[in-house]
Write a protein that holds these residues in place. Structure first.
Motif, PDB file in Angstrom:
ATOM      1  N   TRP A 313       0.808  -1.226   0.000  1.00  0.00           N
ATOM      2  CA  TRP A 313       0.000   0.000   0.000  1.00  0.00           C
ATOM      3  C   TRP A 313       0.834   1.266   0.000  1.00  0.00           C
ATOM      4  O   TRP A 313       0.354   2.312  -0.475  1.00  0.00           O
ATOM      5  N   ILE A 314       2.065   1.230   0.524  1.00  0.00           N
ATOM      6  CA  ILE A 314       2.881   2.447   0.504  1.00  0.00           C
ATOM      7  C   ILE A 314       3.270   2.828  -0.920  1.00  0.00           C
ATOM      8  O   ILE A 314       3.700   3.962  -1.162  1.00  0.00           O
ATOM      9  N   LYS A 315       3.117   1.906  -1.872  1.00  0.00           N
ATOM     10  CA  LYS A 315       3.315   2.249  -3.280  1.00  0.00           C
ATOM     11  C   LYS A 315       1.987   2.483  -3.991  1.00  0.00           C
ATOM     12  O   LYS A 315       1.870   3.381  -4.832  1.00  0.00           O
ATOM     13  N   PHE A 316       0.989   1.670  -3.637  1.00  0.00           N
ATOM     14  CA  PHE A 316      -0.271   1.712  -4.370  1.00  0.00           C
ATOM     15  C   PHE A 316      -1.059   2.989  -4.079  1.00  0.00           C
ATOM     16  O   PHE A 316      -1.630   3.603  -4.989  1.00  0.00           O
ATOM     17  N   LEU A 317      -1.096   3.425  -2.824  1.00  0.00           N
ATOM     18  CA  LEU A 317      -1.848   4.630  -2.487  1.00  0.00           C
ATOM     19  C   LEU A 317      -1.309   5.876  -3.193  1.00  0.00           C
ATOM     20  O   LEU A 317      -2.094   6.655  -3.756  1.00  0.00           O
ATOM     21  N   PRO A 318       0.020   6.125  -3.195  1.00  0.00           N
ATOM     22  CA  PRO A 318       0.517   7.269  -3.975  1.00  0.00           C
ATOM     23  C   PRO A 318       0.220   7.135  -5.466  1.00  0.00           C
ATOM     24  O   PRO A 318      -0.020   8.145  -6.140  1.00  0.00           O
TER      25      PRO A 318
END
Length: 603
Positions: A313-318
C-alpha cells in the motif's frame, strides 16, 4: 535486544524477535522503493507508472514468498484462511514471482533496459536485508557448530523448539545448541551478488541478461548455503537423493537452467526477449491496471499479514493519488472523469477492507490533531470609487498571497449508540506573504487563530458551530471605498464557522462547511460543499469530492483511521480559475493532518 558473547559463541537474547523480522522486511521494500523513485526521477519516468510497477512487483513478491511454500492444491484454502494458518515464507518464491511481476509491468508500461538492470542488483540486496530479520527471528537457522561466531537462540525461537523436540537439548535449557548464523552468511552472499551484478550489468549486450546472471548466482548460492542450514529449520520436505536434499537438487537444476538461458540468449539468440520503449503515459491502461491490482489485493487479503500489506500500500496509495491528479488535469479524460473516478474508489474500498478490525466498543476518548497547509491564492482589491456613465467604477489591483500555516488541536469525543459528540479547540499560526502584482510590492504578515468548536453527528443528521479568533486573513475579493489601498485584504479578528450534514456518513452523505475543518483551514478556504462515502465501513473512513465556493474550484479529500489510535486526513485542492492580467498564476493546494486517539473507555 542484547548480545552476550562468551569465549566460544554468541548467545542471542531478543525480546521481540517477530518485530525485528517485520522491521527488516519493511526496510527491504522501502530500500527498493526509494532507489527506484530516485532513479526514475533522474531519468524522467512518469511516477504514476513507476509506482504501479512497484506495486505489482511488491504484490507478486509477497504472494510468491507465501504461495511457494503451500501445495498448489491448498491455495484456495490458504486464501480463505486466517493469515496464521499458512505462515511460512520462501525467498526463492518471492524472487521468482517478483520477477514475473517485473516482466508483466514492463510489458504494460514499456520501461527500458536501465529499469531492468536496476532491479537486477536491487533484488538481491533487498533479500539480504530481509535475512537480517531472519537472523534475529531465529527462523531458517543453521546446523550445530563449535565455531567462534556461532549463535545460540533462547526459548520461544524455532531453533530452540526444534532442538528440544528432537531431544538434542533438555527441556530446562534456556538456550539452544550453538548453530551456524546461516542467515548472516546468506545476507552477505546476497550483498555480494548484488554488487557483482551492479559492476557487470553494463557489459552485457542485451536487456534482461543482467537479471539472468543474478538469478544464476542466486541459485548457486542457495545450493551451497543449504549445507550450513538445519533441514528442520526449512519449510520444505527433507527427502534425500544421493546424499542431498531434494531442495538442494532443485536449486542446482534452477541454476543450470538459468545459466543455459543466459548463454543462449546472450550469445546465440538475435531477438530481445523483453523489448523496452520510451516510457509514455497510457491513462486507460493505468486505470485498467488499478482495477486488476485491486482485485488481486482483495482476493488475497486474508493470506497476507499487516506488514506485508503495508509494503504494497505504501506504493499503491501514492499511485492512486497521482492517477487522480492526471485524471483531473489531462484534458483527454475530461468527458470521462466521473466514470473513471469510480475506478479510483475501488482500491480505496479494498484498502479499508484490509485494515485489521480490532477496535473495541468505545464510549469516550481524547484526540490530538496536528496539521499543516501550504499554497497560494489570488485576489482582487477594488478602490478609489469614481462616478462613471453606468454607475460607480473602481481602480483595481491584483495580489498573490502565499501562505504556510501549521496547527494543532485537542478534542474530547463521546460516542453514544446513535450519535457522536465532540468538543474541542484548535490553534494555528503561520505567515502569509502578500505580493502586489500591480505595484510589485511585497509584504509579509504573521497570522494566528484560536478555534473553539463543537459537533454533534447522528446517523442521518449532523451539525456544529464555533469561531476563529485572532489575526485572520481570507481569500476574499475586496471593495474599499477609499482613494488609496494599503494591503491586499482585510484583517479579521473573529470569524464564525458552522457545519451541517445530511445522510449516513458510513454510506453516503452531503455536507456544507463554513470554515470548520482541520486546524489549518484558513486562509485558503472557508465555504465548501461536498459529497462522500465511508464505503460501508464506519464513520472513521471517508472519500469526498466537493466544490469550494470562495475559490471557485473543486477538491478531493480522504479520511481514514489507520490503526485504533492513528488517523489521517488529506485534502487536495485543484487550481482555481481566477482571472488576473498577469502570468503569476496560482498552484494546487494541500491540507494535511494526522490525529492520535488515546484514553479510550469501553463498555
Amino acid at each position: 535486544m542484547a548480545y552476550l558473547i562468551n569465549a566460544l559463541n554468541m548467545d542471542m537474547t531478543i525480546d521481540h524477535p517477530r518485530f525485528y523480522f517485520k522491521l527488516f522486511y519493511v526496510l527491504a521494500f522501502v530500500f527498493i522503493y526509494l532507489m527506484v523513485i530516485y532513479k526514475s526521477v533522474k531519468r524522467g519516468y512518469h511516477l504514476r507508472s513507476v509506482l504501479l510497477m512497484l506495486t505489482t512487483i511488491s504484490l507478486f513478491t509477497v504472494l510468491g514468498s507465501r504461495l511457494f511454500t503451500i501445495p498448489v492444491g491448498d491455495w484456495l484454502t490458504a486464501i480463505q484462511s486466517p493469515v496464521t494458518t499458512f505462515n511460512n515464507r520462501s525467498a526463492v518464491g518471492g524472487l521468482l514471482f517478483g520477477l514475473m511481476g517485473l516482466i508483466i509491468s514492463q510489458r504494460v508500461f514499456g520501461f527500458n533496459r536501465p529499469m531492468l538492470d536496476l532491479y537486477a542488483w536491487l533484488g538481491p540486496i533487498a533479500l539480504g536485508i530481509i535475512k537480517f530479520g531472519c537472523l534475529f527471528n531465529g527462523c531458517c537457522y543453521g546446523v550445530p557448530t563449535h565455531a567462534l561466531w556461532a549463535v545460540k537462540y533462547p526459548v520461544g525461537t524455532h531453533a530452540h523448539f526444534n532442538q528440544w523436540a528432537e531431544g538434542l537439548i533438555e527441556p530446562h535449557m534456556a538456550m539452544s545448541l550453538a548453530v551456524h548464523p546461516v542467515q548472516l552468511y546468506e545476507s552477505l552472499a546476497l550483498f555480494l551478488i548484488g554488487y557483482m551484478v551492479f559492476k557487470t550489468h553494463k557489459y552485457w549486450r542485451k536487456n534482461f541478461t543482467a537479471i539472468l546472471s543474478g538469478l544464476t548466482l542466486f541459485f548457486v548460492m542457495r545450493f551451497f548455503i543449504e549445507f550450513f542450514r538445519d533441514p528442520n529449520g526449512s519449510q520444505f520436505n527433507n527427502v534425500y537423493y544421493f546424499g542431498l536434499r531434494w531442495y538442494q537438487w532443485s536449486m542446482l537444476l534452477y541454476s543450470l537452467i538459468a545459466a543455459l538461458l543466459l548463454l543462449i540468449y546472450e550469445k546465440y539468440l538475435k531477438i530481445e526477449l523483453v523489448k523496452g520503449r520510451q516510457n509514455t503515459p497510457f491513462l486507460h491502461a493505468d486505470f485498467i491496471y488499478i482495477i486488476l491490482i485491486s482485485l488481486g489485493l482483495y482476493t488475497f487479503k486474508e493470506l497476507l499479514s499487516v506488514y506485508e500489506l503495508t509494503v504494497i500500500w505504501i506504493k499503491f496509495l501514492p499511485a492512486i493519488v497521482l492517477s487522480a491528479y492526471y485524471l483531473y488535469t489531462d484534458q483527454r479524460l475530461k468527458a470521462y472523469r466521473w466514470v473513471t473516478s469510480i475506478v479510483l474508489l475501488m482500491p480505496v474500498y479494498v484498502f479499508a477492507q484490509t485494515i485489521p478490525n480490532h477496535k473495541p466498543v468505545i464510549k469516550q476518548y481524547h484526540r490530538v490533531d496536528l496539521g499543516a497547509s501550504f499554497g497560494d491564492f489570488n485576489n482582487e482589491v477594488r478602490y478609489n470609487p469614481q462616478a462613471g456613465e453606468c454607475g460607480t467604477t473602481y481602480d483595481s489591483q491584483y495580489f498573490k498571497q502565499t501562505y504556510s500555516i501549521v496547527g494543532g488541536g485537542y478534542s474530547f469525543v463521546t460516542e453514544k449508540e446513535k450519535s457522536r459528540i465532540t468538543y474541542g479547540a484548535n490553534l494555528s499560526a503561520g505567515t502569509i506573504k502578500s505580493h502586489n502584482l500591480s505595484a510589485n510590492i511585497k509584504e509579509s504578515d504573521f497570522i494566528y487563530a484560536v478555534n473553539p468548536y463543537f459537533k454533534v453527528d447522528g446517523k442521518w443528521l449532523g451539525g456544529g458551530g464555533g469561531f476563529q479568533l485572532g489575526n485572520l486573513r481570507m481569500n476574499k475579493d475586496e471593495t474599499i471605498d477609499e482613494s488609496n489601498i494599503g494591503d491586499a485584504s482585510k484583517t479579521y479578528t473573529i470569524l464564525p464557522e458552522f457545519y451541517v450534514r445530511l445522510g449516513p456518513k458510513k454510506y453516503f452523505d452531503i455536507d456544507y462547511n463554513y470554515g470548520f475543518m482541520y486546524p489549518t483551514a484558513f486562509p485558503t478556504l472557508y465555504s465548501r460543499a461536498s459529497a462522500g462515502t465511508g464505503f460501508g465501513i464506519s464513520d472513521n473512513y471517508s472519500l469526498r469530492y466537493g466544490y469550494i465556493l470562495n475559490l471557485d474550484t473543486s477538491f478531493i479529500s480522504a479520511e481514514a483511521l489507520i490503526t485504533e489510535q492513528f488517523g489521517i486526513n488529506i485534502m487536495y485542492i485543484f487550481k482555481e480559475d481566477f482571472y488576473i492580467p498577469f502570468d503569476d498564476k496560482t498552484s494546487s493546494k494541500v491540507v494535511f493532518s494526522l490525529n492520535y486517539r488515546f484514553g479510550h473507555k469501553t463498555k
